[in-house]
Design a protein around this motif. Structure first.
Motif, PDB file in Angstrom:
ATOM      1  N   ALA A  88       0.831  -1.205   0.000  1.00 42.66           N
ATOM      2  CA  ALA A  88       0.000   0.000   0.000  1.00 42.66           C
ATOM      3  C   ALA A  88       0.860   1.247   0.000  1.00 42.66           C
ATOM      4  CB  ALA A  88      -0.936  -0.001   1.214  1.00 42.66           C
ATOM      5  N   LYS A  89       1.941   1.216   0.821  1.00 38.39           N
ATOM      6  CA  LYS A  89       2.835   2.365   0.881  1.00 38.39           C
ATOM      7  C   LYS A  89       3.548   2.567  -0.453  1.00 38.39           C
ATOM      8  CE  LYS A  89       6.734   4.239   3.503  1.00 38.39           C
ATOM      9  NZ  LYS A  89       7.690   3.987   4.613  1.00 38.39           N
ATOM     10  N   LYS A  90       3.948   1.435  -1.079  1.00 42.89           N
ATOM     11  CA  LYS A  90       4.632   1.523  -2.371  1.00 42.89           C
ATOM     12  C   LYS A  90       3.709   2.077  -3.439  1.00 42.89           C
ATOM     13  CE  LYS A  90       7.420  -1.292  -5.523  1.00 42.89           C
ATOM     14  NZ  LYS A  90       7.905  -2.646  -5.800  1.00 42.89           N
ATOM     15  N   SER A  91       2.413   1.614  -3.454  1.00 45.96           N
ATOM     16  CA  SER A  91       1.441   2.111  -4.427  1.00 45.96           C
ATOM     17  C   SER A  91       1.222   3.607  -4.264  1.00 45.96           C
ATOM     18  CB  SER A  91       0.125   1.362  -4.270  1.00 45.96           C
ATOM     19  OG  SER A  91      -0.851   1.873  -5.136  1.00 45.96           O
ATOM     20  N   ALA A  92       1.087   4.047  -2.995  1.00 43.92           N
ATOM     21  CA  ALA A  92       0.903   5.477  -2.756  1.00 43.92           C
ATOM     22  C   ALA A  92       2.132   6.263  -3.184  1.00 43.92           C
ATOM     23  CB  ALA A  92       0.601   5.711  -1.281  1.00 43.92           C
ATOM     24  N   THR A  93       3.336   5.671  -2.974  1.00 47.10           N
ATOM     25  CA  THR A  93       4.564   6.346  -3.404  1.00 47.10           C
ATOM     26  C   THR A  93       4.604   6.508  -4.910  1.00 47.10           C
ATOM     27  OG1 THR A  93       5.717   5.417  -1.504  1.00 47.10           O
ATOM     28  CG2 THR A  93       7.076   6.244  -3.306  1.00 47.10           C
ATOM     29  N   HIS A  94       4.187   5.458  -5.642  1.00 49.18           N
ATOM     30  CA  HIS A  94       4.165   5.546  -7.104  1.00 49.18           C
ATOM     31  C   HIS A  94       3.208   6.637  -7.569  1.00 49.18           C
ATOM     32  CE1 HIS A  94       5.539   1.072  -7.275  1.00 49.18           C
ATOM     33  NE2 HIS A  94       6.521   1.900  -6.991  1.00 49.18           N
ATOM     34  N   LEU A  95       2.064   6.739  -6.903  1.00 45.90           N
ATOM     35  CA  LEU A  95       1.098   7.759  -7.285  1.00 45.90           C
ATOM     36  C   LEU A  95       1.672   9.144  -7.058  1.00 45.90           C
ATOM     37  CD1 LEU A  95      -1.734   8.599  -8.168  1.00 45.90           C
ATOM     38  CD2 LEU A  95      -2.472   8.375  -5.800  1.00 45.90           C
ATOM     39  N   ARG A  96       2.380   9.324  -5.928  1.00 48.27           N
ATOM     40  CA  ARG A  96       2.928  10.635  -5.625  1.00 48.27           C
ATOM     41  C   ARG A  96       4.159  10.959  -6.450  1.00 48.27           C
ATOM     42  NH1 ARG A  96       1.655   8.960  -0.287  1.00 48.27           N
ATOM     43  NH2 ARG A  96       3.809   8.325   0.061  1.00 48.27           N
ATOM     44  N   ALA A  97       4.770   9.944  -7.086  1.00 47.56           N
ATOM     45  CA  ALA A  97       6.026  10.164  -7.803  1.00 47.56           C
ATOM     46  C   ALA A  97       5.887  11.171  -8.927  1.00 47.56           C
ATOM     47  CB  ALA A  97       6.554   8.834  -8.346  1.00 47.56           C
ATOM     48  N   PHE A  98       4.717  11.184  -9.614  1.00 46.52           N
ATOM     49  CA  PHE A  98       4.554  12.021 -10.798  1.00 46.52           C
ATOM     50  C   PHE A  98       3.355  12.964 -10.710  1.00 46.52           C
ATOM     51  CE2 PHE A  98       6.179   7.787 -12.217  1.00 46.52           C
ATOM     52  CZ  PHE A  98       7.496   8.174 -12.416  1.00 46.52           C
ATOM     53  N   GLU A  99       2.721  13.048  -9.531  1.00 47.44           N
ATOM     54  CA  GLU A  99       1.497  13.841  -9.469  1.00 47.44           C
ATOM     55  C   GLU A  99       1.762  15.347  -9.508  1.00 47.44           C
ATOM     56  OE1 GLU A  99       0.946  13.749  -4.579  1.00 47.44           O
ATOM     57  OE2 GLU A  99      -0.521  12.824  -5.905  1.00 47.44           O
ATOM     58  N   ASN A 100       3.028  15.756  -9.364  1.00 45.56           N
ATOM     59  CA  ASN A 100       3.371  17.176  -9.449  1.00 45.56           C
ATOM     60  C   ASN A 100       4.080  17.522 -10.746  1.00 45.56           C
ATOM     61  OD1 ASN A 100       2.318  17.838  -6.860  1.00 45.56           O
ATOM     62  ND2 ASN A 100       4.157  16.967  -5.904  1.00 45.56           N
ATOM     63  N   GLU A 101       4.077  16.566 -11.695  1.00 38.56           N
ATOM     64  CA  GLU A 101       4.732  16.823 -12.973  1.00 38.56           C
ATOM     65  C   GLU A 101       3.868  17.726 -13.846  1.00 38.56           C
ATOM     66  OE1 GLU A 101       7.694  15.836 -14.146  1.00 38.56           O
ATOM     67  OE2 GLU A 101       8.220  14.840 -12.270  1.00 38.56           O
ATOM     68  N   LEU A 102       4.499  18.293 -14.885  1.00 42.52           N
ATOM     69  CA  LEU A 102       3.749  19.064 -15.870  1.00 42.52           C
ATOM     70  C   LEU A 102       2.713  18.159 -16.535  1.00 42.52           C
ATOM     71  CD1 LEU A 102       6.608  21.083 -17.585  1.00 42.52           C
ATOM     72  CD2 LEU A 102       4.805  22.025 -16.155  1.00 42.52           C
ATOM     73  N   GLY A 103       1.577  18.728 -16.877  1.00 45.05           N
ATOM     74  CA  GLY A 103       0.532  17.955 -17.535  1.00 45.05           C
ATOM     75  C   GLY A 103      -0.511  17.411 -16.587  1.00 45.05           C
ATOM     76  N   VAL A 104      -0.253  17.475 -15.283  1.00 37.90           N
ATOM     77  CA  VAL A 104      -1.252  17.060 -14.298  1.00 37.90           C
ATOM     78  C   VAL A 104      -2.180  18.251 -14.078  1.00 37.90           C
ATOM     79  CG1 VAL A 104      -1.636  16.219 -11.958  1.00 37.90           C
ATOM     80  CG2 VAL A 104       0.391  15.489 -13.224  1.00 37.90           C
ATOM     81  N   GLN A 105      -3.337  18.212 -14.737  1.00 37.86           N
ATOM     82  CA  GLN A 105      -4.227  19.367 -14.779  1.00 37.86           C
ATOM     83  C   GLN A 105      -5.658  18.946 -14.451  1.00 37.86           C
ATOM     84  OE1 GLN A 105      -3.644  21.682 -18.442  1.00 37.86           O
ATOM     85  NE2 GLN A 105      -1.744  20.567 -18.812  1.00 37.86           N
ATOM     86  N   ALA A 106      -6.439  19.933 -14.042  1.00 39.34           N
ATOM     87  CA  ALA A 106      -7.858  19.699 -13.781  1.00 39.34           C
ATOM     88  C   ALA A 106      -8.565  19.407 -15.098  1.00 39.34           C
ATOM     89  CB  ALA A 106      -8.462  20.935 -13.107  1.00 39.34           C
ATOM     90  N   PRO A 107      -9.643  18.629 -15.116  1.00 39.44           N
ATOM     91  CA  PRO A 107     -10.309  18.055 -13.931  1.00 39.44           C
ATOM     92  C   PRO A 107      -9.806  16.677 -13.536  1.00 39.44           C
ATOM     93  CG  PRO A 107     -11.654  17.662 -15.859  1.00 39.44           C
ATOM     94  CD  PRO A 107     -10.453  18.424 -16.349  1.00 39.44           C
ATOM     95  N   LEU A 108      -8.933  16.053 -14.348  1.00 42.63           N
ATOM     96  CA  LEU A 108      -8.557  14.665 -14.074  1.00 42.63           C
ATOM     97  C   LEU A 108      -7.407  14.553 -13.095  1.00 42.63           C
ATOM     98  CD1 LEU A 108      -8.781  13.137 -17.669  1.00 42.63           C
ATOM     99  CD2 LEU A 108     -10.455  12.979 -15.830  1.00 42.63           C
ATOM    100  N   GLY A 109      -6.565  15.596 -13.009  1.00 45.67           N
ATOM    101  CA  GLY A 109      -5.391  15.495 -12.158  1.00 45.67           C
ATOM    102  C   GLY A 109      -4.396  14.496 -12.740  1.00 45.67           C
ATOM    103  N   TYR A 110      -3.740  13.714 -11.861  1.00 43.69           N
ATOM    104  CA  TYR A 110      -2.816  12.686 -12.347  1.00 43.69           C
ATOM    105  C   TYR A 110      -3.644  11.518 -12.863  1.00 43.69           C
ATOM    106  CZ  TYR A 110       0.755   9.094 -12.456  1.00 43.69           C
ATOM    107  OH  TYR A 110       1.596   8.081 -12.862  1.00 43.69           O
ATOM    108  N   TRP A 111      -3.598  11.273 -14.160  1.00 43.21           N
ATOM    109  CA  TRP A 111      -4.504  10.318 -14.805  1.00 43.21           C
ATOM    110  C   TRP A 111      -3.687   9.250 -15.510  1.00 43.21           C
ATOM    111  CZ3 TRP A 111      -6.720   9.289 -19.905  1.00 43.21           C
ATOM    112  CH2 TRP A 111      -7.931   8.594 -19.848  1.00 43.21           C
ATOM    113  N   ASP A 112      -3.677   8.070 -14.962  1.00 47.13           N
ATOM    114  CA  ASP A 112      -2.948   6.947 -15.548  1.00 47.13           C
ATOM    115  C   ASP A 112      -3.811   5.702 -15.388  1.00 47.13           C
ATOM    116  OD1 ASP A 112      -1.054   5.254 -16.597  1.00 47.13           O
ATOM    117  OD2 ASP A 112       0.166   5.170 -14.780  1.00 47.13           O
ATOM    118  N   PRO A 113      -4.928   5.615 -16.146  1.00 47.53           N
ATOM    119  CA  PRO A 113      -5.884   4.514 -15.922  1.00 47.53           C
ATOM    120  C   PRO A 113      -5.303   3.140 -16.210  1.00 47.53           C
ATOM    121  CG  PRO A 113      -6.421   5.705 -17.941  1.00 47.53           C
ATOM    122  CD  PRO A 113      -5.358   6.501 -17.252  1.00 47.53           C
ATOM    123  N   LEU A 114      -4.297   3.042 -17.093  1.00 51.70           N
ATOM    124  CA  LEU A 114      -3.705   1.742 -17.416  1.00 51.70           C
ATOM    125  C   LEU A 114      -2.548   1.387 -16.484  1.00 51.70           C
ATOM    126  CD1 LEU A 114      -3.646   1.917 -21.328  1.00 51.70           C
ATOM    127  CD2 LEU A 114      -5.377   0.896 -19.842  1.00 51.70           C
TER     128      LEU A 114
END
Length: 476
Positions: A88-114
């Motif tokens: 769980a901690k690793k999954s959350a870390t992966h999510l946070r790894a790129f959530e502040n990158e360019l292209g993370v925009q409203a309304p979807l935010g960090y969007w990586d469905p696959l």
């Protein structure tokens, strides 16, 4: 779970295991057993000490095995909890790894469905971001390349050797066949020089950022200063590139189907989609309706075969619908099958008639249909005729518009009859008749569960007029 708590849990589990294995007698009532064994042994005249020793050894071995199993189970549970917390901690870390990158925009935010970036690989993310930026930039240029030639073209010759002027090159996909091979070679050389010479990927300081490229990719031009304004513009570039990739895909698709990326549908006379929109059966309100694109290839022979099939099914369905209705009001007098003394009045209406008609009667029906099909209608349209024309002139007129209207009416009625007889079959199979009062269908297989459900729940809250107990999907 923190590393300290994890270590403490493992230490506790290990201590419990050691204590259990080394001190099994702590879980045994040895004194009582020894007393009972001594008394019994004395009566039998055998050494009590030997019996007590054997019993103690057996009990110790058994308790040791049980204690070891319990300790192993405790360690396994603790380790499983630690692993699940770690995942769980690793999954959350992966999510946070790129959530502040360019292209993370409203309304979807960090969007990586696959979950392409769920491994947290920074190098792979940078490579994909570079590819996205390049494709977006090319798509923006390609979209402009569709729009600008509608308003402006370079003067002069595009290919002097072939006397090909810029104004002679059509817009869109049609230009691919107009540009000479030498011209395509020059385009590829130019693109390769830009890719490998001017902006090599090895010099990037960040995805899409080249040291010698300024604003809008101008070589050696001024660059944007660091800050919020720069991030806003880079985010806008990513968003515009994504939109352009969708736009150019739509333009290519529409261009390939209609011959242009936009314009009046009435001008697309060469599109294969228009091949059959003037045929019979194209009627209001849907017009030419082919939602599955079965005729999008413009194949005339295939279209005629399908139209022949549609007309035949429509005509058979009209007869079948009449065959459900007419016996309710009229039946032929006399015998249907003299050998079986079966009268027409003895044959029930609908699907129940299938089992009443003798096999010889079905053979006659099939033989008659085969004769009609072979002699009048089999592949008639492939021999110079039109679909559905078998030499009978029941629907005809000297006025072409009147004749077309009547043939359209036949198609529309046939389509309606196909839906009608399908509903009749369905209702007949479920209730025993194609129509009538539901109260009369006492033999229907639906009545038993429906009546049971009505009895079970007809007094529940929500059972109200005018519907009463209503469960059309049969959930209860």
């Amino acid at each position: 779970m923190s590393s300290k708590s994890s270590s403490a849990a493992l230490t506790a589990a290990a201590a419990a295991a050691a204590f259990t294995v080394l001190s099994p007698e702590a879980f045994l009532q040895t004194s009582g057993l020894a007393t009972q064994a001594t008394s019994a042994s004395s009566l039998r005249g055998s050494p009590a000490s030997q019996h007590v020793s054997a019993s103690s050894a057996t009990s110790s071995a058994t308790s040791s095995a049980l204690g070891l199993g319990a300790a192993a189970g405790a360690v396994s549970v603790v380790a499983s909890q630690i692993r699940s917390k770690g995942k769980a901690k690793k999954s959350a870390t992966h999510l946070r790894a790129f959530e502040n990158e360019l292209g993370v925009q409203a309304p979807l935010g960090y969007w990586d469905p696959l979950g392409i970036s769920k491994d947290g690989d920074v190098d792979a993310f940078a490579r994909r971001r570079t590819t996205e930026l390049k494709n977006g930039r090319v798509a923006m240029f390609a979209t402009l390349g569709y729009i600008v030639p509608e308003y402006f073209r370079w003067p002069g010759l595009c290919a002097p050797s072939e006397n090909l002027a810029f104004s002679d090159v059509p817009n869109g996909l049609a230009a691919i066949g107009k540009i000479p091979g030498e011209g395509w070679f020059q385009i590829l050389i130019f693109a390769g020089a830009v890719e490998k010479g001017l902006y090599p990927s090895e010099t990037m300081t960040a995805p899409g950022a080249y040291p010698n490229a300024g604003v809008l990719g101008i070589p050696n031009g001024s660059s944007l200063p660091e800050g919020a304004a720069r991030n806003t513009k880079l985010n806008a570039e990513l968003a515009n590139g994504r939109l352009a990739m969708m736009a150019i895909t739509g333009m290519w698709f529409q261009d390939g189907l209609t011959g242009s990326a936009w314009g009046d549908w009435a001008n697309y006379t060469d599109s294969p989609l228009r091949a059959f929109e003037g045929e019979l059966g194209v009627q209001a309100p849907l017009g030419y309706w082919d939602p599955l694109g079965l005729s999008s290839d413009g194949d005339l022979a295939t279209f005629q075969r399908r139209r022949e099939t549609e007309i035949k099914h429509g005509r058979v369905s009209m007869w079948a619908a009449m065959g459900y209705i007419a016996p309710e009001y009229f039946r032929w007098p006399g015998l249907l099958a003299p050998s079986s003394k079966l009268e027409f009045t003895d044959v029930p209406n609908g699907l129940a008639a299938c089992s009443k008609v003798p096999s010889n009667g079905w053979a006659q029906v099939i033989l008659f249909c085969g004769c009609v099909e072979t002699y009048w209608g089999y592949d008639k349209y492939t021999k110079g005729g039109s679909p559905g024309e078998y030499g009978w002139k029941a629907i005809t007129s000297t006025d072409p518009e009147t004749r077309k209207r009547k043939l359209n009416a036949e198609l529309a009625n046939g389509r309606l009859a196909m839906m009608a007889v399908t509903g009749m079959f369905f209702q007949d199979g479920l209730t025993g008749s194609a129509w009538g009062d539901w109260a009369n269908y006492v033999d229907s297989p639906l009545r038993a569960p429906v009546e049971a459900a009505m009895t079970a729940f007809e007094n529940e809250l929500g059972v109200q007029e005018p519907v009463g107990f209503w469960d059309p999907a049969g959930f209860t």
